[in-house]
Scaffold this motif. Structure first.
Motif, PDB file in Angstrom:
ATOM      1  N   ARG A   1       0.852  -1.190   0.000  1.00  0.00           N
ATOM      2  CA  ARG A   1       0.000   0.000   0.000  1.00  0.00           C
ATOM      3  C   ARG A   1       0.893   1.247   0.000  1.00  0.00           C
ATOM      4  O   ARG A   1       1.731   1.418   0.889  1.00  0.00           O
TER       5      ARG A   1
ATOM      6  N   ILE B   1      -1.094  -0.637  -4.245  1.00  0.00           N
ATOM      7  CA  ILE B   1      -2.404  -0.040  -4.015  1.00  0.00           C
ATOM      8  C   ILE B   1      -2.186   1.362  -3.444  1.00  0.00           C
ATOM      9  O   ILE B   1      -1.597   1.517  -2.371  1.00  0.00           O
TER      10      ILE B   1
ATOM     11  N   SER C   1      -3.250   5.022  -1.818  1.00  0.00           N
ATOM     12  CA  SER C   1      -4.263   5.584  -0.919  1.00  0.00           C
ATOM     13  C   SER C   1      -3.810   6.950  -0.444  1.00  0.00           C
ATOM     14  O   SER C   1      -2.612   7.230  -0.388  1.00  0.00           O
TER      15      SER C   1
ATOM     16  N   ILE D   1      -2.317  -6.844   3.404  1.00  0.00           N
ATOM     17  CA  ILE D   1      -1.270  -5.896   3.057  1.00  0.00           C
ATOM     18  C   ILE D   1       0.051  -6.411   3.618  1.00  0.00           C
ATOM     19  O   ILE D   1       0.171  -6.677   4.812  1.00  0.00           O
TER      20      ILE D   1
ATOM     21  N   CYS E   1       4.009  -1.305   3.589  1.00  0.00           N
ATOM     22  CA  CYS E   1       3.499   0.030   3.269  1.00  0.00           C
ATOM     23  C   CYS E   1       4.646   0.992   2.973  1.00  0.00           C
ATOM     24  O   CYS E   1       5.738   0.879   3.535  1.00  0.00           O
TER      25      CYS E   1
END
Length: 332
Positions: A65, A101, A103, A120, A123
Protein backbone atom coordinates in the motif's frame (compact mmCIF):
# COMPACT_ATOMS: atom_id res chain seq x y z
CA UNK A 1 -8.20 -18.20 31.71
CA UNK A 2 -5.25 -15.78 32.03
CA UNK A 3 -5.54 -12.62 29.95
CA UNK A 4 -2.86 -12.37 27.28
CA UNK A 5 -0.32 -9.60 27.91
CA UNK A 6 -0.32 -7.16 25.01
CA UNK A 7 1.98 -4.49 23.63
CA UNK A 8 -0.40 -1.91 25.12
CA UNK A 9 -0.01 -3.38 28.61
CA UNK A 10 3.76 -3.07 28.40
CA UNK A 11 3.63 0.43 26.98
CA UNK A 12 1.27 1.55 29.76
CA UNK A 13 3.57 0.24 32.49
CA UNK A 14 6.67 1.89 30.98
CA UNK A 15 5.03 5.11 29.80
CA UNK A 16 6.21 4.51 26.24
CA UNK A 17 4.27 4.52 22.99
CA UNK A 18 2.87 1.15 21.85
CA UNK A 19 4.65 1.56 18.53
CA UNK A 20 8.06 1.85 20.23
CA UNK A 21 7.38 -1.26 22.32
CA UNK A 22 6.16 -3.13 19.25
CA UNK A 23 9.29 -2.22 17.26
CA UNK A 24 11.51 -3.64 19.99
CA UNK A 25 9.48 -6.84 20.24
CA UNK A 26 9.74 -7.18 16.45
CA UNK A 27 13.56 -6.95 16.57
CA UNK A 28 13.93 -3.41 15.24
CA UNK A 29 17.49 -2.12 15.38
CA UNK A 30 16.36 1.51 15.41
CA UNK A 31 15.74 1.74 19.17
CA UNK A 32 18.48 2.61 21.66
CA UNK A 33 20.10 -0.30 23.49
CA UNK A 34 19.08 0.99 26.91
CA UNK A 35 15.43 1.36 25.98
CA UNK A 36 15.45 -1.95 24.14
CA UNK A 37 16.78 -3.83 27.18
CA UNK A 38 14.18 -2.19 29.43
CA UNK A 39 11.30 -3.18 27.16
CA UNK A 40 12.50 -6.76 26.70
CA UNK A 41 13.05 -7.18 30.44
CA UNK A 42 9.60 -5.81 31.26
CA UNK A 43 7.95 -7.99 28.61
CA UNK A 44 9.57 -11.08 30.12
CA UNK A 45 8.55 -10.11 33.64
CA UNK A 46 4.95 -9.60 32.54
CA UNK A 47 4.84 -12.92 30.70
CA UNK A 48 4.43 -11.46 27.21
CA UNK A 49 4.21 -14.01 24.40
CA UNK A 50 4.54 -12.87 20.82
CA UNK A 51 1.58 -13.64 18.60
CA UNK A 52 2.41 -15.84 15.64
CA UNK A 53 2.14 -14.00 12.33
CA UNK A 54 1.51 -16.04 9.22
CA UNK A 55 3.93 -15.27 6.41
CA UNK A 56 3.16 -16.47 2.92
CA UNK A 57 6.57 -16.70 1.35
CA UNK A 58 5.21 -18.47 -1.68
CA UNK A 59 2.45 -15.96 -2.35
CA UNK A 60 2.16 -15.23 -6.07
CA UNK A 61 1.64 -11.48 -5.61
CA UNK A 62 2.84 -9.17 -2.84
CA UNK A 63 0.44 -6.39 -1.82
CA UNK A 64 2.03 -3.01 -1.06
CA UNK A 65 0.00 0.00 0.00
CA UNK A 66 1.47 3.32 -1.15
CA UNK A 67 0.30 6.27 0.92
CA UNK A 68 0.35 9.75 -0.63
CA UNK A 69 -0.32 13.14 1.03
CA UNK A 70 -3.86 14.36 1.57
CA UNK A 71 -5.46 16.60 -1.04
CA UNK A 72 -4.69 19.71 1.01
CA UNK A 73 -1.09 19.18 -0.15
CA UNK A 74 -2.10 18.80 -3.81
CA UNK A 75 0.72 21.15 -4.89
CA UNK A 76 3.07 18.20 -4.37
CA UNK A 77 1.59 16.52 -7.42
CA UNK A 78 2.63 19.47 -9.58
CA UNK A 79 6.22 18.34 -9.61
CA UNK A 80 6.37 14.76 -8.31
CA UNK A 81 5.54 12.13 -10.92
CA UNK A 82 3.81 9.33 -9.01
CA UNK A 83 4.13 7.05 -12.05
CA UNK A 84 7.93 7.38 -11.79
CA UNK A 85 7.76 6.47 -8.10
CA UNK A 86 5.67 3.37 -8.81
CA UNK A 87 8.08 2.32 -11.57
CA UNK A 88 10.97 2.60 -9.10
CA UNK A 89 9.14 0.48 -6.51
CA UNK A 90 8.48 -2.22 -9.08
CA UNK A 91 12.15 -2.21 -10.12
CA UNK A 92 13.14 -2.60 -6.48
CA UNK A 93 11.05 -5.75 -6.11
CA UNK A 94 12.81 -7.29 -9.11
CA UNK A 95 11.21 -10.57 -10.15
CA UNK A 96 8.74 -10.50 -7.26
CA UNK A 97 5.24 -9.79 -8.52
CA UNK A 98 3.87 -6.80 -6.65
CA UNK A 99 0.45 -5.20 -6.50
CA UNK A 100 0.76 -1.50 -5.53
CA UNK A 101 -2.40 -0.04 -4.01
CA UNK A 102 -2.40 3.76 -3.69
CA UNK A 103 -4.26 5.58 -0.92
CA UNK A 104 -4.43 9.06 0.56
CA UNK A 105 -2.95 9.28 4.02
CA UNK A 106 -6.16 10.67 5.53
CA UNK A 107 -6.23 8.63 8.74
CA UNK A 108 -8.74 6.06 7.50
CA UNK A 109 -7.81 2.82 9.28
CA UNK A 110 -10.68 0.84 7.72
CA UNK A 111 -8.49 0.30 4.65
CA UNK A 112 -6.85 -2.56 6.50
CA UNK A 113 -10.18 -4.21 7.31
CA UNK A 114 -11.10 -4.76 3.66
CA UNK A 115 -10.79 -8.35 2.47
CA UNK A 116 -11.36 -7.50 -1.18
CA UNK A 117 -7.75 -6.51 -1.78
CA UNK A 118 -6.20 -9.26 0.30
CA UNK A 119 -3.70 -8.81 3.13
CA UNK A 120 -1.27 -5.90 3.06
CA UNK A 121 2.34 -7.12 3.19
CA UNK A 122 4.06 -3.73 3.45
CA UNK A 123 3.50 0.03 3.27
CA UNK A 124 5.30 3.02 1.76
CA UNK A 125 4.61 6.56 2.96
CA UNK A 126 5.72 9.00 0.25
CA UNK A 127 6.08 12.66 1.34
CA UNK A 128 3.93 11.92 4.39
CA UNK A 129 4.03 10.07 7.72
CA UNK A 130 1.63 7.64 9.41
CA UNK A 131 -0.55 8.87 12.25
CA UNK A 132 0.15 7.43 15.70
CA UNK A 133 -2.92 5.21 15.39
CA UNK A 134 -1.89 3.87 11.98
CA UNK A 135 1.69 3.37 13.12
CA UNK A 136 0.51 1.33 16.11
CA UNK A 137 -1.79 -0.74 13.88
CA UNK A 138 1.06 -1.57 11.49
CA UNK A 139 3.47 -2.39 14.30
CA UNK A 140 0.90 -4.59 16.05
CA UNK A 141 0.32 -6.54 12.83
CA UNK A 142 4.07 -6.69 12.05
CA UNK A 143 3.55 -4.95 8.73
CA UNK A 144 6.86 -3.36 7.62
CA UNK A 145 6.70 0.23 6.43
CA UNK A 146 9.14 2.82 5.12
CA UNK A 147 9.08 6.61 4.75
CA UNK A 148 10.16 8.37 1.56
CA UNK A 149 11.63 11.87 1.85
CA UNK A 150 10.57 12.04 5.49
CA UNK A 151 12.67 10.94 8.45
CA UNK A 152 12.26 9.70 12.00
CA UNK A 153 15.10 8.22 14.08
CA UNK A 154 12.90 5.25 15.03
CA UNK A 155 11.61 4.58 11.50
CA UNK A 156 13.01 3.17 8.30
CA UNK A 157 13.37 5.82 5.60
CA UNK A 158 15.04 6.88 2.36
CA UNK A 159 15.38 10.54 1.48
CA UNK A 160 17.32 12.97 -0.64
CA UNK A 161 20.31 14.45 1.18
CA UNK A 162 19.12 18.03 1.61
CA UNK A 163 22.34 19.14 3.32
CA UNK A 164 24.61 17.99 0.50
CA UNK A 165 22.26 19.34 -2.16
CA UNK A 166 22.05 22.80 -0.63
CA UNK A 167 25.80 22.86 -0.08
CA UNK A 168 26.31 22.30 -3.82
CA UNK A 169 24.06 25.27 -4.60
CA UNK A 170 25.87 27.47 -2.07
CA UNK A 171 29.22 26.48 -3.61
CA UNK A 172 28.01 27.40 -7.12
CA UNK A 173 26.63 30.75 -6.00
CA UNK A 174 29.79 31.56 -4.02
CA UNK A 175 31.91 30.72 -7.07
CA UNK A 176 29.88 33.23 -9.09
CA UNK A 177 29.63 36.11 -6.61
CA UNK A 178 32.57 35.49 -4.27
CA UNK A 179 32.89 37.60 -1.14
CA UNK A 180 30.10 39.95 -2.24
CA UNK A 181 27.48 37.22 -1.80
CA UNK A 182 24.70 38.21 0.61
CA UNK A 183 22.28 35.25 0.75
CA UNK A 184 18.87 34.52 2.19
CA UNK A 185 16.78 31.36 2.38
CA UNK A 186 13.05 31.27 1.61
CA UNK A 187 11.46 28.42 3.57
CA UNK A 188 8.01 26.82 3.57
CA UNK A 189 6.21 26.56 6.92
CA UNK A 190 3.77 23.89 5.72
CA UNK A 191 6.58 21.32 5.48
CA UNK A 192 8.76 22.28 8.44
CA UNK A 193 10.88 19.12 8.66
CA UNK A 194 12.08 19.33 5.03
CA UNK A 195 12.33 23.12 5.06
CA UNK A 196 14.50 23.07 8.19
CA UNK A 197 16.88 20.51 6.67
CA UNK A 198 17.34 22.61 3.55
CA UNK A 199 17.79 25.73 5.65
CA UNK A 200 20.48 23.92 7.62
CA UNK A 201 22.16 22.98 4.34
CA UNK A 202 22.35 26.66 3.34
CA UNK A 203 23.61 27.63 6.79
CA UNK A 204 26.35 24.98 6.87
CA UNK A 205 27.36 25.74 3.28
CA UNK A 206 27.74 29.41 4.14
CA UNK A 207 29.65 28.73 7.37
CA UNK A 208 32.09 26.44 5.53
CA UNK A 209 32.93 29.33 3.17
CA UNK A 210 32.84 32.16 5.73
CA UNK A 211 29.75 33.67 4.13
CA UNK A 212 27.72 35.70 6.66
CA UNK A 213 24.33 34.06 7.23
CA UNK A 214 22.10 34.71 10.26
CA UNK A 215 19.46 32.02 10.75
CA UNK A 216 17.26 34.54 12.52
CA UNK A 217 17.49 37.46 10.08
CA UNK A 218 18.30 35.81 6.74
CA UNK A 219 15.55 33.14 6.75
CA UNK A 220 12.18 34.20 5.31
CA UNK A 221 9.35 31.76 6.03
CA UNK A 222 6.17 31.80 3.95
CA UNK A 223 2.87 29.97 4.35
CA UNK A 224 1.84 30.30 0.70
CA UNK A 225 3.14 31.46 -2.66
CA UNK A 226 1.14 34.67 -2.41
CA UNK A 227 3.47 35.79 0.38
CA UNK A 228 6.43 35.94 -2.00
CA UNK A 229 5.27 39.35 -3.22
CA UNK A 230 4.28 40.54 0.25
CA UNK A 231 7.26 39.32 2.26
CA UNK A 232 10.15 38.09 0.11
CA UNK A 233 10.53 40.85 -2.47
CA UNK A 234 10.42 43.62 0.19
CA UNK A 235 13.04 41.71 2.22
CA UNK A 236 15.32 41.37 -0.82
CA UNK A 237 15.00 45.10 -1.46
CA UNK A 238 15.45 46.14 2.18
CA UNK A 239 18.48 43.96 2.95
CA UNK A 240 20.05 44.00 -0.54
CA UNK A 241 20.17 40.21 -0.82
CA UNK A 242 21.89 39.12 -4.04
CA UNK A 243 21.50 35.38 -3.52
CA UNK A 244 18.16 33.63 -2.86
CA UNK A 245 17.94 29.93 -2.01
CA UNK A 246 14.35 28.71 -2.34
CA UNK A 247 12.80 25.73 -0.55
CA UNK A 248 11.90 24.11 -3.89
CA UNK A 249 11.42 24.71 -7.61
CA UNK A 250 7.77 25.73 -7.30
CA UNK A 251 8.77 28.54 -4.98
CA UNK A 252 11.72 29.52 -7.18
CA UNK A 253 9.55 29.67 -10.32
CA UNK A 254 6.92 31.76 -8.54
CA UNK A 255 9.55 34.13 -7.15
CA UNK A 256 11.15 34.45 -10.59
CA UNK A 257 7.83 35.42 -12.17
CA UNK A 258 6.95 37.79 -9.33
CA UNK A 259 10.32 39.54 -9.66
CA UNK A 260 9.89 39.77 -13.43
CA UNK A 261 6.63 41.70 -12.97
CA UNK A 262 8.69 44.31 -11.13
CA UNK A 263 11.19 44.34 -13.98
CA UNK A 264 13.80 42.73 -11.73
CA UNK A 265 16.15 40.62 -13.80
CA UNK A 266 17.58 37.31 -12.59
CA UNK A 267 20.50 36.81 -12.09
CA UNK A 268 21.42 40.48 -12.64
CA UNK A 269 19.75 41.67 -9.44
CA UNK A 270 20.01 38.43 -7.47
CA UNK A 271 20.99 34.80 -8.05
CA UNK A 272 18.21 32.24 -7.59
CA UNK A 273 18.06 28.49 -6.94
CA UNK A 274 15.34 25.88 -6.48
CA UNK A 275 15.37 22.23 -5.41
CA UNK A 276 13.88 19.00 -6.87
CA UNK A 277 14.46 19.52 -10.64
CA UNK A 278 10.75 19.77 -11.35
CA UNK A 279 9.40 19.48 -14.93
CA UNK A 280 7.81 22.91 -14.38
CA UNK A 281 11.25 24.50 -14.78
CA UNK A 282 10.89 23.95 -18.51
CA UNK A 283 8.14 26.58 -18.59
CA UNK A 284 10.56 29.47 -17.99
CA UNK A 285 12.76 31.20 -20.53
CA UNK A 286 15.71 30.66 -18.17
CA UNK A 287 16.70 27.36 -16.54
CA UNK A 288 16.75 27.67 -12.75
CA UNK A 289 19.73 26.05 -11.00
CA UNK A 290 18.46 23.17 -8.89
CA UNK A 291 19.14 19.74 -7.36
CA UNK A 292 17.65 16.69 -9.05
CA UNK A 293 15.26 14.68 -6.92
CA UNK A 294 14.98 11.15 -8.31
CA UNK A 295 11.69 9.46 -7.46
CA UNK A 296 12.87 6.43 -9.42
CA UNK A 297 15.83 5.95 -7.05
CA UNK A 298 13.72 6.53 -3.94
CA UNK A 299 11.10 4.03 -5.09
CA UNK A 300 13.72 1.45 -6.02
CA UNK A 301 15.38 1.66 -2.59
CA UNK A 302 12.01 1.24 -0.89
CA UNK A 303 11.10 -1.72 -3.09
CA UNK A 304 14.42 -3.49 -2.48
CA UNK A 305 14.15 -3.04 1.29
CA UNK A 306 10.54 -4.26 1.46
CA UNK A 307 11.36 -7.20 -0.80
CA UNK A 308 14.14 -8.20 1.58
CA UNK A 309 11.86 -7.91 4.58
CA UNK A 310 8.85 -9.71 3.12
CA UNK A 311 10.41 -12.34 0.85
CA UNK A 312 13.81 -12.99 2.40
CA UNK A 313 12.83 -12.35 6.05
CA UNK A 314 15.70 -9.90 6.57
CA UNK A 315 15.66 -7.80 9.75
CA UNK A 316 17.94 -5.06 8.48
CA UNK A 317 17.02 -1.43 9.09
CA UNK A 318 17.43 1.32 6.52
CA UNK A 319 17.98 5.03 7.11
CA UNK A 320 19.50 6.27 3.89
CA UNK A 321 20.15 9.65 2.31
CA UNK A 322 20.65 9.72 -1.46
CA UNK A 323 22.81 12.44 -2.95
CA UNK A 324 21.03 14.47 -5.62
CA UNK A 325 22.69 15.83 -8.78
CA UNK A 326 23.32 19.53 -9.25
CA UNK A 327 21.58 20.67 -12.44
CA UNK A 328 23.33 23.74 -13.82
CA UNK A 329 20.96 26.48 -14.94
CA UNK A 330 21.12 30.15 -15.87
CA UNK A 331 19.97 31.87 -12.69
CA UNK A 332 23.16 31.93 -10.59
Amino acid sequence: MTKRVTVYDISKRLGLSPSTVSRVLNNSSLISTEKKELILRTAEEMGYQKRAIKRQKGRAIINIRLFLPKTQFSYIHLFYDVAELIEGIQHGFGETRVNIITSLNDGDLSLFDSKKLGDIDGCIFAFTKPSDALEELLEDRSVPFILLNRSNPEHNYVLVDNLVGMDALVAAMYKKRGGSLKPCYVGFSKLPSVSEQREMGVYKGCMARNIPFDREKDVIMVDSLTELREKVLPAIEKHSYNGVFCFNDLMAVSLYQTALRRNWRVPDLFSLTGFDNSPMLQLLDQRIDTIEFSLLKLGKEAGMWLNGRIINRLDNAIQKALEGDYIVGETI
